[in-house]
Scaffold this active site. Sequence first.
Site, PDB file in Angstrom:
ATOM      1  N   ARG A 238      19.798  78.546  95.989  1.00 20.68           N
ATOM      2  CA  ARG A 238      18.745  79.546  96.196  1.00 20.68           C
ATOM      3  C   ARG A 238      17.561  79.249  95.281  1.00 20.68           C
ATOM      4  NH1 ARG A 238      16.771  82.992  99.989  1.00 20.68           N
ATOM      5  NH2 ARG A 238      16.511  85.127  99.280  1.00 20.68           N
TER       6      ARG A 238
ATOM      7  N   SER B 110      19.536  87.550  99.064  1.00 20.15           N
ATOM      8  CA  SER B 110      19.513  87.015 100.423  1.00 20.15           C
ATOM      9  C   SER B 110      20.574  87.711 101.260  1.00 20.15           C
ATOM     10  CB  SER B 110      19.786  85.508 100.389  1.00 20.15           C
ATOM     11  OG  SER B 110      19.988  84.988 101.687  1.00 20.15           O
TER      12      SER B 110
ATOM     13  N   THR C 144      15.307  80.806 109.445  1.00 19.91           N
ATOM     14  CA  THR C 144      16.426  80.205 108.729  1.00 19.91           C
ATOM     15  C   THR C 144      17.178  79.338 109.729  1.00 19.91           C
ATOM     16  OG1 THR C 144      16.516  82.107 107.232  1.00 19.91           O
ATOM     17  CG2 THR C 144      18.543  80.861 107.448  1.00 19.91           C
TER      18      THR C 144
END
Length: 607
Positions: free
Chosen positions: A128, A486, A422
């Site tokens: 991340r 997230s 994504t």
Amino acid sequence: MNKTRIGSLALVLILAAGCATGPAPRQAAPEPGMQSPEGASGYTEKAGSVARKFMVATANPLATDAGYQVLRVGGSAIDAAIAVQMVLTLVEPQSSGIGGGAFLLYYDRAAQGRGAQDGKAVKAFDGRETAPSAATEQLFQTPEGKAMPFYEGVVGGRSVGTPGVLRMLELAHREYGKLPWASLFAPAIRLAEEGSPISPRLATLLKSEPHLKKDPVAAAYFYDKDGNPWPTGHMLKNPVLAKVLRDIALGGADAFYKGPIARDIEAKVRNHPTSPGLLRAADIASYRAQVREPICTDYKAWTVCGMPPPSSGGIAIAQMLGMLETKDMRPLAPKDGRLNAQAVHLFSEAGRLAYADRARYVADTDFVPLPGNSFKPLVDKKYLAERAALITDRSMGQAQPGMPLAIDVAQGMDTSPELPCTSHISIVDAKGNAISMTTTIEDAFGSRQMVDGFLLNNQLTDFSFDAQDAHGPIANRVEPNKRPRSSMAPTLVFEKGTGALVLSTGSPGGSAIINYVAKVLVATMDWGLNVQQAISLPNFGSRNGPTELEQGRVSSMLVDQLKAKGHNVRLMEQTSGLQGIMRVRIHGDDMWFGGADPRREGSVMGD
């Protein structure tokens, strides 16, 4: 997820996965402030695919082929994931790439064979992005201390966090790679030099994108001299990215994090004309990927493993399953692809409760601990049974967070919209090792800033723009070097007791990822569907707001039945990008069956 039951479904490769939907009601106007998932670009029925040795499922056929070629010459699941990610940087630049971050779950079959069971053979790799060291809680606030308009924060340098995907993949490759690092970049380098065609989905998104052409570098790449987006099939060549990939192939991730590329990123971010950012080359050089403990919980005959914080996906899905376990979803299976209203009701109510806890408690645990300093109180069976008892025959509308330790925590509620561009990758190699990897640059085309042939993320807008509310500080507020929360939910499922891998799955979709993945888990484990049928089911659920149903794929009868239970129903595009690979038994042999989302361009290949 009975193997015999699923295996019988797999024999006809693997039955048509289409779902009858009935007449669709008219779409209501979107509610103010509701973020819709990534734009739709068509729906194409898919039948899934069977393989005996290995399999790869990705969001683009060129990326799938790159992973397949690596597996075919004996590469590991990690090797294939690296090749796939590099190609996705080229062919699906709106969704992921080396300018972004990722989460990866890895299943080590050899470790399981040595006695590690029930998910203990799983590692969670955290790639991340991180906030700059100079970031403050006021990063996305006006001088008056108010949250700035959302896209004012997204577009430009302000939203760019340190990219993490390359460091994460390098870390995983050191432990689990079989082929040389440099060889895994060859497919993407070749495509960058020779050209790759613009896909129909990319062309569709470019037509509706209002911000990308404001960046001169991106405009010169994605648009013609008259400012029109390149059409489907146009061959995009990217020699600048080819050079970058060649440098990383030869020099490792350090070539990205500790050299000219890092300085180019800093210059791009710092010199944005209207929204300069704080990211510096020193932040990039100091980035570290992390290995974390996965969230593994039991659901009936299975162990389900997901990603821990800073992802909220693993905890939220474990909570939803834990609550639904008390309700018995098995008799509520779809019939001829038509969703059962009680199933949607129970699923949506469980989702409300999970999303409420998510908003209160979940953030980067290196900065904000979970209750009890562990995920376990939030997924405790007794706690989830108490939460499930709140589900009645009427929708609760909006759920409140629970108190897993029976103590009220002085933390605020995060309402930041998490955007959905994504991509997901599922891979099983010839040794039986597997990955589930979800990768992102956040919004479509990220921060709309292109440098050295790739797009930069806008991941920092996953932080809460507000730092606190009347209840106290918000767990997911901006802090220096912190990772934004997230919803990415790469997931691996195992047989409880034996530890044998059953399923790898995941999806893009912003905060709706949790519902998309949970739908596939319920559909396979409770309803006995194969993974393609589960993926193709209409999407549904609640993010602790309206009950969201996939527009055009549900009947008016279902809407009316839910309204009768008190649901505020919202029909909307729900462009999931689910990929999945599951183990099936055909004629007495264990095989792999893969599925890809008909809402996107994904494909599956294997031998």
